[in-house]
Design an enzyme around this catalytic site. Structure first.
Site, PDB file in Angstrom:
ATOM      1  N   HIS A   1       0.862  -1.192   0.000  1.00  0.00           N
ATOM      2  CA  HIS A   1       0.000   0.000   0.000  1.00  0.00           C
ATOM      3  C   HIS A   1       0.903   1.248   0.000  1.00  0.00           C
ATOM      4  O   HIS A   1       1.996   1.209   0.565  1.00  0.00           O
ATOM      5  CB  HIS A   1      -0.888  -0.039   1.257  1.00  0.00           C
ATOM      6  CG  HIS A   1      -1.871   1.078   1.322  1.00  0.00           C
ATOM      7  ND1 HIS A   1      -1.551   2.311   1.849  1.00  0.00           N
ATOM      8  CD2 HIS A   1      -3.140   1.164   0.896  1.00  0.00           C
ATOM      9  CE1 HIS A   1      -2.607   3.112   1.748  1.00  0.00           C
ATOM     10  NE2 HIS A   1      -3.580   2.437   1.176  1.00  0.00           N
ATOM     11  N   PRO A   2       0.446   2.341  -0.608  1.00  0.00           N
ATOM     12  CA  PRO A   2       1.315   3.534  -0.706  1.00  0.00           C
ATOM     13  C   PRO A   2       1.730   4.139   0.639  1.00  0.00           C
ATOM     14  O   PRO A   2       2.663   4.938   0.685  1.00  0.00           O
ATOM     15  CB  PRO A   2       0.456   4.541  -1.481  1.00  0.00           C
ATOM     16  CG  PRO A   2      -0.600   3.740  -2.148  1.00  0.00           C
ATOM     17  CD  PRO A   2      -0.793   2.488  -1.379  1.00  0.00           C
ATOM     18  N   ARG A   3       1.078   3.742   1.737  1.00  0.00           N
ATOM     19  CA  ARG A   3       1.513   4.233   3.047  1.00  0.00           C
ATOM     20  C   ARG A   3       2.800   3.525   3.497  1.00  0.00           C
ATOM     21  O   ARG A   3       3.468   3.966   4.414  1.00  0.00           O
ATOM     22  CB  ARG A   3       0.380   4.004   4.064  1.00  0.00           C
ATOM     23  CG  ARG A   3       0.695   4.426   5.473  1.00  0.00           C
ATOM     24  CD  ARG A   3       0.918   5.933   5.575  1.00  0.00           C
ATOM     25  NE  ARG A   3       1.343   6.326   6.925  1.00  0.00           N
ATOM     26  CZ  ARG A   3       2.601   6.290   7.358  1.00  0.00           C
ATOM     27  NH1 ARG A   3       3.570   5.866   6.563  1.00  0.00           N
ATOM     28  NH2 ARG A   3       2.904   6.691   8.576  1.00  0.00           N
ATOM     29  N   LYS A   4       3.121   2.398   2.841  1.00  0.00           N
ATOM     30  CA  LYS A   4       4.333   1.650   3.204  1.00  0.00           C
ATOM     31  C   LYS A   4       5.494   2.118   2.322  1.00  0.00           C
ATOM     32  O   LYS A   4       5.292   2.925   1.416  1.00  0.00           O
ATOM     33  CB  LYS A   4       4.096   0.156   3.045  1.00  0.00           C
ATOM     34  CG  LYS A   4       2.682  -0.318   3.360  1.00  0.00           C
ATOM     35  CD  LYS A   4       2.258  -0.174   4.802  1.00  0.00           C
ATOM     36  CE  LYS A   4       0.831  -0.688   4.982  1.00  0.00           C
ATOM     37  NZ  LYS A   4       0.315  -0.555   6.324  1.00  0.00           N
ATOM     38  N   LEU A   5       6.691   1.556   2.520  1.00  0.00           N
ATOM     39  CA  LEU A   5       7.836   2.048   1.746  1.00  0.00           C
ATOM     40  C   LEU A   5       7.757   1.631   0.283  1.00  0.00           C
ATOM     41  O   LEU A   5       7.833   2.465  -0.622  1.00  0.00           O
ATOM     42  CB  LEU A   5       9.158   1.549   2.365  1.00  0.00           C
ATOM     43  CG  LEU A   5       9.800   2.520   3.367  1.00  0.00           C
ATOM     44  CD1 LEU A   5       8.886   2.754   4.542  1.00  0.00           C
ATOM     45  CD2 LEU A   5      11.147   2.014   3.815  1.00  0.00           C
TER      46      LEU A   5
END
Ligand SMILES: *Cc1c(COP(=O)(O)O)cnc(C)c1O
Length: 380
Positions: free
Chosen positions: A182-186
């Site tokens: 997900h884009p919240r992760k690296l």
């Protein structure tokens, strides 16, 4: 009023290379799970030191499949932290088993052998430990304890790509680990996930389960000169990743070392700057490992002059997008009435922490603005 541009809490590091890789996948005519997914799996397994990697649609579905492979079902209990994104506990619910909330240690926000031991019962089938916010959990002691108790340890490594324990990548030596893109992760593929394991039979079953329980993959069927008739060995799911996502993931994986290095550098700079802001305790590396600083969070000491809600509001007025710290699943309506032991550390961290902006392209000037906004409130 601060007219400066808003500082976001996270910005994915994506560039022309990812755009080109996605375009190449589209133009190849093969957009569903295919050769690029296979290549991404190989590269990913190598990167985290696992024998096998099986790409899926999200970390949530990765967690679900990991529990299915372990045979977790109705009547079983799975020990999980409440202090996590709610998907961790929900994955247990999907199997019909009962999530049992364990408290966490204050220093890392993670469960430990002791906090798990306090809530496990004869019905505990597995422990789902989270490497929260990219701070590695003490997996050596958790693995040893779970072996002693005869329960399986699944690692929710959604946040932890690039984090290390004893110099080894998180994921190496894990029975089963679940990852998020997900884009919240690296590392991001828009949406996406991975299960890693050293067990070849589990990997084969995971490949089946993500694809409706089919005994041959679509790619294998298309590759064969003679028609291949598939059969459905068990009730599976459609949890596949697309080749477009995998193409992006392959490029992203190549950026991982630079991502972690930059985040650690910015985190160290926050540490230094925040020494001059009283009443805040930043998250730090544990003695046994190094985090990737996917989330840089600070804990508000009781002495801090304003409460968290007021602090978040003040930061927002200064165009700084901070976020409340990690949620506690047991406090959400979805878990109303769900029995649990006292979770004092979880509740304190969840209600008194906030996540500060940290992203690859963040400038020192932006970071100085965040610290200045915090300092203004600390000095009230
Ligand atoms: C983000 C996250 C998940 C869910 O990941 P998805 O890929 O969005 O399903 C699960 N667990 C933790 C700890 C997370 O941070």
């Amino acid at each position: 009023m601060n007219a400066a541009a808003r500082i976001p809490v996270m910005v994915p590091w994506l560039g022309e290379e990812e755009a080109r890789a996605a375009a190449d996948a589209v133009l190849s005519g093969w957009v569903a799970q295919g050769p690029r997914v296979e290549e991404f799996e190989r590269a990913f397994a190598g990167r985290v030191g696992a024998g096998h990697a099986v790409a899926v649609s999200s970390c949530t579905t990765a967690l679900h499949l990991a529990l299915v492979v372990l045979g977790v079902g109705p009547g079983d209990e799975v020990v999980v932290p409440s202090l996590s994104f709610i998907a961790t506990a929900n994955a247990v619910r999907y199997t019909g088993a009962t999530p049992v909330f364990a408290d966490v240690e204050a220093a890392t926000g993670n469960v430990t052998a002791a906090t798990v031991d306090a809530v496990r019962t004869a019905r505990t089938k597995a422990v789902l430990a989270v490497h929260q916010g990219g701070v590695p959990a003490d997996v050596h002691s958790l693995r040893a304890a779970c072996t002693r108790w005869g329960v399986a340890l699944v690692e929710d490594a959604a946040c932890a790509i690039g984090a290390t324990v004893g110099g080894k990548p998180v994921g190496q030596g894990a029975l089963l680990a679940a990852w998020s893109f997900h884009p919240r992760k690296l590392v991001t593929t828009g949406e996406g996930g991975m299960v890693t394991t050293d067990d070849a039979e589990w990997a084969a079953r995971l490949r089946r389960l993500r694809e409706h329980g089919m005994n041959v993959s679509a790619a294998q069927r298309h590759a064969g000169a003679a028609p291949v008739l598939e059969s459905y060995l068990e009730v599976g799911f459609n949890y596949r990743m697309t080749d477009i996502q995998a193409a992006v993931g392959l490029v992203q994986l190549g950026r991982l070392d630079a991502m972690v290095a930059r985040r650690r550098e910015l985190a160290a700079r926050y540490d230094t700057l925040l020494e001059k802001v009283p009443g805040l305790t930043p998250v730090r590396d544990p003695a046994y490992g190094r985090g990737n600083f996917q989330s840089y969070w600070v804990l508000l000491d009781p002495s801090f002059p304003v409460d968290r809600g007021a602090l978040l509001a003040a930061l927002a007025r200064d165009s700084v997008s901070a976020r409340r710290g990690i949620m506690a699943a047991h406090l959400e309506p979805a878990y109303a009435g769900h029995e649990h032991a006292p979770l004092p550390v979880t509740e304190r961290i969840s209600s008194h922490s906030l996540i500060l902006p940290l992203f690859h392209s963040m400038t020192h000037d932006q970071q100085d603005r965040v610290v200045a906004a915090l300092r203004e409130q600390a000095d009230r």
